[in-house]
Design a protein around this motif. Structure first.
Motif: not given
Lengths: 14, 257
Positions: B5-10, B32-37, B51-56, B240-243
Protein backbone atom coordinates in the motif's frame (compact mmCIF):
# COMPACT_ATOMS: atom_id res chain seq x y z
CA UNK A 1 34.28 6.43 -35.58
CA UNK A 2 32.62 5.74 -32.26
CA UNK A 3 30.98 2.41 -31.61
CA UNK A 4 28.01 1.94 -29.29
CA UNK A 5 28.79 -0.66 -26.65
CA UNK A 6 26.06 -2.87 -25.26
CA UNK A 7 25.27 -2.71 -21.55
CA UNK A 8 25.76 -6.45 -21.13
CA UNK A 9 29.39 -6.10 -22.18
CA UNK A 10 29.93 -4.26 -18.88
CA UNK A 11 27.57 -6.03 -16.50
CA UNK A 12 27.70 -9.81 -16.46
CA UNK A 13 24.59 -11.93 -16.21
CA UNK A 14 23.89 -13.11 -12.67
CA UNK B 1 0.59 -13.35 -1.18
CA UNK B 2 1.89 -9.93 -2.10
CA UNK B 3 0.27 -6.75 -0.86
CA UNK B 4 1.71 -3.25 -0.88
CA UNK B 5 0.00 0.00 0.00
CA UNK B 6 1.48 3.25 -1.19
CA UNK B 7 -0.04 6.46 0.15
CA UNK B 8 1.80 8.51 -2.44
CA UNK B 9 0.26 6.52 -5.26
CA UNK B 10 1.28 8.95 -7.98
CA UNK B 11 4.88 7.98 -7.34
CA UNK B 12 4.22 4.64 -9.01
CA UNK B 13 2.66 6.46 -11.95
CA UNK B 14 5.76 8.68 -12.27
CA UNK B 15 8.07 5.66 -12.16
CA UNK B 16 6.18 3.81 -14.89
CA UNK B 17 5.91 6.92 -17.06
CA UNK B 18 9.68 7.36 -16.71
CA UNK B 19 10.55 3.91 -18.03
CA UNK B 20 7.71 2.83 -20.32
CA UNK B 21 9.22 4.30 -23.47
CA UNK B 22 12.55 2.62 -22.80
CA UNK B 23 11.29 -0.77 -21.69
CA UNK B 24 8.19 -2.45 -23.14
CA UNK B 25 7.72 -5.41 -20.80
CA UNK B 26 9.46 -6.08 -17.51
CA UNK B 27 9.44 -8.25 -14.43
CA UNK B 28 8.72 -6.57 -11.12
CA UNK B 29 10.39 -8.56 -8.37
CA UNK B 30 8.87 -8.62 -4.92
CA UNK B 31 10.57 -9.81 -1.78
CA UNK B 32 10.30 -8.96 1.90
CA UNK B 33 12.85 -6.20 1.33
CA UNK B 34 10.84 -4.43 -1.33
CA UNK B 35 9.68 -3.97 -4.87
CA UNK B 36 12.31 -3.87 -7.60
CA UNK B 37 12.69 -3.94 -11.34
CA UNK B 38 15.70 -4.43 -13.54
CA UNK B 39 15.41 -4.30 -17.30
CA UNK B 40 17.40 -3.50 -20.40
CA UNK B 41 15.99 -1.44 -23.23
CA UNK B 42 15.22 -3.29 -26.45
CA UNK B 43 18.61 -2.59 -27.99
CA UNK B 44 20.47 -3.62 -24.81
CA UNK B 45 22.33 -0.34 -24.61
CA UNK B 46 20.91 0.84 -21.29
CA UNK B 47 19.68 -0.68 -18.06
CA UNK B 48 16.93 0.51 -15.73
CA UNK B 49 17.09 -0.35 -12.06
CA UNK B 50 14.22 0.54 -9.73
CA UNK B 51 14.25 -0.11 -6.02
CA UNK B 52 11.39 0.71 -3.67
CA UNK B 53 12.13 -0.46 -0.15
CA UNK B 54 9.38 -2.19 1.79
CA UNK B 55 9.69 0.30 4.66
CA UNK B 56 8.67 3.10 2.30
CA UNK B 57 5.23 1.55 1.90
CA UNK B 58 2.50 2.12 4.46
CA UNK B 59 1.87 -1.60 4.42
CA UNK B 60 4.00 -4.25 2.74
CA UNK B 61 3.58 -7.99 2.78
CA UNK B 62 5.37 -10.48 0.59
CA UNK B 63 5.17 -14.09 1.79
CA UNK B 64 7.20 -15.54 -1.03
CA UNK B 65 9.62 -13.97 -3.52
CA UNK B 66 7.81 -13.49 -6.77
CA UNK B 67 8.37 -12.03 -10.17
CA UNK B 68 5.47 -10.32 -11.89
CA UNK B 69 5.82 -9.76 -15.62
CA UNK B 70 3.93 -6.72 -16.84
CA UNK B 71 3.48 -4.76 -20.02
CA UNK B 72 4.56 -1.29 -18.95
CA UNK B 73 2.27 0.28 -21.55
CA UNK B 74 -0.73 -1.52 -20.07
CA UNK B 75 0.41 -0.75 -16.53
CA UNK B 76 0.66 2.94 -17.46
CA UNK B 77 -2.87 2.82 -18.86
CA UNK B 78 -4.17 1.46 -15.57
CA UNK B 79 -2.21 3.88 -13.40
CA UNK B 80 -3.54 6.74 -15.51
CA UNK B 81 -6.95 5.89 -14.05
CA UNK B 82 -5.73 6.68 -10.53
CA UNK B 83 -6.38 10.13 -9.13
CA UNK B 84 -3.27 12.15 -8.42
CA UNK B 85 -3.79 12.00 -4.65
CA UNK B 86 -5.06 8.43 -4.56
CA UNK B 87 -3.64 5.76 -2.33
CA UNK B 88 -2.58 2.79 -4.45
CA UNK B 89 -2.60 -0.78 -3.20
CA UNK B 90 -1.14 -3.64 -5.25
CA UNK B 91 -2.25 -7.20 -4.55
CA UNK B 92 -1.30 -10.51 -6.09
CA UNK B 93 -1.76 -14.12 -5.09
CA UNK B 94 1.32 -16.35 -5.01
CA UNK B 95 0.14 -18.51 -7.87
CA UNK B 96 -2.07 -16.03 -9.70
CA UNK B 97 -1.72 -14.65 -13.18
CA UNK B 98 -3.00 -11.17 -12.40
CA UNK B 99 -2.12 -8.25 -10.17
CA UNK B 100 -4.82 -5.96 -8.80
CA UNK B 101 -4.39 -2.24 -8.35
CA UNK B 102 -6.80 -0.61 -5.95
CA UNK B 103 -7.16 3.17 -5.95
CA UNK B 104 -8.66 4.97 -2.96
CA UNK B 105 -9.44 8.66 -2.99
CA UNK B 106 -8.03 10.61 -0.01
CA UNK B 107 -11.56 11.33 1.24
CA UNK B 108 -12.35 7.60 1.01
CA UNK B 109 -15.42 8.36 -1.11
CA UNK B 110 -14.25 6.52 -4.20
CA UNK B 111 -12.61 3.13 -4.49
CA UNK B 112 -11.77 1.40 -7.75
CA UNK B 113 -9.84 -1.68 -8.69
CA UNK B 114 -8.15 -2.67 -11.91
CA UNK B 115 -6.80 -6.10 -12.65
CA UNK B 116 -3.78 -6.40 -14.92
CA UNK B 117 -2.91 -9.65 -16.63
CA UNK B 118 0.59 -10.82 -15.85
CA UNK B 119 2.85 -12.20 -18.54
CA UNK B 120 5.80 -14.56 -18.68
CA UNK B 121 8.88 -12.58 -19.49
CA UNK B 122 12.29 -14.07 -20.03
CA UNK B 123 14.76 -11.67 -18.57
CA UNK B 124 18.30 -12.03 -17.43
CA UNK B 125 19.48 -10.20 -14.36
CA UNK B 126 22.76 -8.38 -14.68
CA UNK B 127 25.10 -7.91 -11.76
CA UNK B 128 25.87 -4.23 -11.32
CA UNK B 129 29.31 -4.01 -9.74
CA UNK B 130 30.17 -1.44 -7.08
CA UNK B 131 32.15 1.21 -8.90
CA UNK B 132 34.55 3.88 -7.69
CA UNK B 133 33.34 6.65 -9.93
CA UNK B 134 35.89 9.25 -11.08
CA UNK B 135 33.28 11.99 -11.07
CA UNK B 136 29.76 12.55 -9.81
CA UNK B 137 27.80 15.66 -10.61
CA UNK B 138 24.50 16.29 -8.85
CA UNK B 139 22.39 18.89 -10.58
CA UNK B 140 18.74 19.95 -10.62
CA UNK B 141 16.73 17.34 -12.51
CA UNK B 142 15.11 20.07 -14.61
CA UNK B 143 18.55 21.37 -15.59
CA UNK B 144 19.66 17.92 -16.72
CA UNK B 145 16.46 17.62 -18.76
CA UNK B 146 17.09 20.99 -20.38
CA UNK B 147 20.72 20.19 -21.24
CA UNK B 148 19.72 16.90 -22.91
CA UNK B 149 16.88 18.53 -24.80
CA UNK B 150 18.93 21.52 -25.96
CA UNK B 151 21.84 19.38 -27.15
CA UNK B 152 19.50 17.01 -28.99
CA UNK B 153 18.70 19.81 -31.39
CA UNK B 154 22.41 20.04 -32.28
CA UNK B 155 23.65 16.44 -32.42
CA UNK B 156 23.03 12.78 -31.71
CA UNK B 157 25.82 12.25 -29.22
CA UNK B 158 27.21 14.15 -26.28
CA UNK B 159 30.67 14.19 -24.78
CA UNK B 160 30.45 14.68 -21.03
CA UNK B 161 33.74 15.75 -19.55
CA UNK B 162 34.35 16.40 -15.90
CA UNK B 163 37.36 18.51 -14.91
CA UNK B 164 38.17 20.79 -12.01
CA UNK B 165 36.52 23.62 -13.95
CA UNK B 166 33.14 21.90 -14.06
CA UNK B 167 31.22 19.38 -16.10
CA UNK B 168 30.97 20.15 -19.80
CA UNK B 169 28.36 18.69 -22.15
CA UNK B 170 29.41 19.03 -25.80
CA UNK B 171 27.61 18.09 -28.97
CA UNK B 172 28.07 18.73 -32.65
CA UNK B 173 26.17 18.09 -35.84
CA UNK B 174 25.10 19.63 -39.13
CA UNK B 175 23.88 22.78 -37.39
CA UNK B 176 27.16 23.43 -35.62
CA UNK B 177 28.42 22.80 -32.12
CA UNK B 178 27.25 23.39 -28.58
CA UNK B 179 28.94 23.37 -25.20
CA UNK B 180 27.15 23.66 -21.88
CA UNK B 181 29.20 23.78 -18.70
CA UNK B 182 27.78 23.41 -15.24
CA UNK B 183 29.87 24.47 -12.29
CA UNK B 184 29.66 23.64 -8.64
CA UNK B 185 27.22 25.94 -6.90
CA UNK B 186 26.47 24.82 -3.39
CA UNK B 187 25.59 28.32 -2.19
CA UNK B 188 22.60 28.86 -4.49
CA UNK B 189 19.78 30.61 -2.62
CA UNK B 190 17.39 27.82 -3.30
CA UNK B 191 18.41 24.29 -2.44
CA UNK B 192 16.74 23.03 -5.62
CA UNK B 193 19.17 25.08 -7.73
CA UNK B 194 22.32 23.69 -6.15
CA UNK B 195 24.94 21.85 -8.18
CA UNK B 196 27.65 19.77 -6.57
CA UNK B 197 30.59 18.10 -8.24
CA UNK B 198 32.63 15.35 -6.67
CA UNK B 199 35.74 14.91 -8.80
CA UNK B 200 38.39 12.31 -8.04
CA UNK B 201 39.98 12.47 -11.48
CA UNK B 202 39.07 14.03 -14.82
CA UNK B 203 36.97 11.82 -17.05
CA UNK B 204 35.33 12.21 -20.46
CA UNK B 205 32.82 9.85 -22.06
CA UNK B 206 30.62 9.87 -25.15
CA UNK B 207 26.93 8.89 -25.05
CA UNK B 208 23.92 8.67 -27.34
CA UNK B 209 21.66 11.61 -26.47
CA UNK B 210 18.41 9.81 -27.19
CA UNK B 211 18.90 7.58 -24.15
CA UNK B 212 19.96 10.41 -21.86
CA UNK B 213 16.88 12.29 -23.04
CA UNK B 214 14.68 9.31 -22.31
CA UNK B 215 16.05 9.06 -18.75
CA UNK B 216 14.96 12.68 -18.20
CA UNK B 217 11.36 11.43 -18.20
CA UNK B 218 12.08 10.65 -14.54
CA UNK B 219 12.37 14.39 -13.81
CA UNK B 220 9.07 14.57 -11.84
CA UNK B 221 10.44 11.99 -9.37
CA UNK B 222 13.18 14.06 -7.77
CA UNK B 223 14.52 17.59 -7.41
CA UNK B 224 18.04 16.46 -8.33
CA UNK B 225 19.74 13.85 -10.45
CA UNK B 226 23.29 12.51 -10.14
CA UNK B 227 25.48 11.51 -13.05
CA UNK B 228 28.37 9.25 -12.07
CA UNK B 229 31.14 8.47 -14.52
CA UNK B 230 34.24 6.32 -14.63
CA UNK B 231 36.59 5.77 -17.53
CA UNK B 232 35.24 3.37 -20.18
CA UNK B 233 32.26 2.41 -18.01
CA UNK B 234 28.51 3.09 -18.26
CA UNK B 235 27.28 6.35 -16.78
CA UNK B 236 24.87 5.99 -13.87
CA UNK B 237 21.98 8.46 -13.90
CA UNK B 238 20.44 8.30 -10.44
CA UNK B 239 17.10 9.72 -9.30
CA UNK B 240 16.59 9.29 -5.56
CA UNK B 241 13.01 8.62 -4.53
CA UNK B 242 12.72 10.17 -1.08
CA UNK B 243 12.30 7.75 1.81
CA UNK B 244 11.80 4.84 -0.59
CA UNK B 245 14.68 4.07 -2.90
CA UNK B 246 15.85 5.05 -6.34
CA UNK B 247 15.35 4.86 -10.06
CA UNK B 248 18.71 4.43 -11.79
CA UNK B 249 19.62 4.28 -15.43
CA UNK B 250 22.90 2.94 -16.77
CA UNK B 251 24.00 3.80 -20.29
CA UNK B 252 26.87 2.13 -22.11
CA UNK B 253 29.30 4.63 -23.62
CA UNK B 254 30.29 4.95 -27.24
CA UNK B 255 33.89 3.93 -27.57
CA UNK B 256 36.43 4.68 -30.29
CA UNK B 257 36.47 1.83 -32.77
Amino acid sequence: GMKQKSISSFFAAK
Amino acid sequence: MFEARLVQGNLLKKVVDAVKDLVTDANFDCSSSGFTLQAMDNSHVSLVSLSLRSDGFEHFRCDRNMSMGMSLGNLAKILKCAGNDDIVTMKAADDGDTVTFMFESPKEDRVSDFELKLMDIDSEHLGIPDTDYAATVTLPAAEYQRICRDLSSIGDTVVISATKDGVKFSSSGDVGTANITVRQNTTADKKEEQVSIDLKEPVALTFALRYLNSFAKATPLASHVSLSMARDLPVMVDYQISDMGHLRFYLAPKIED
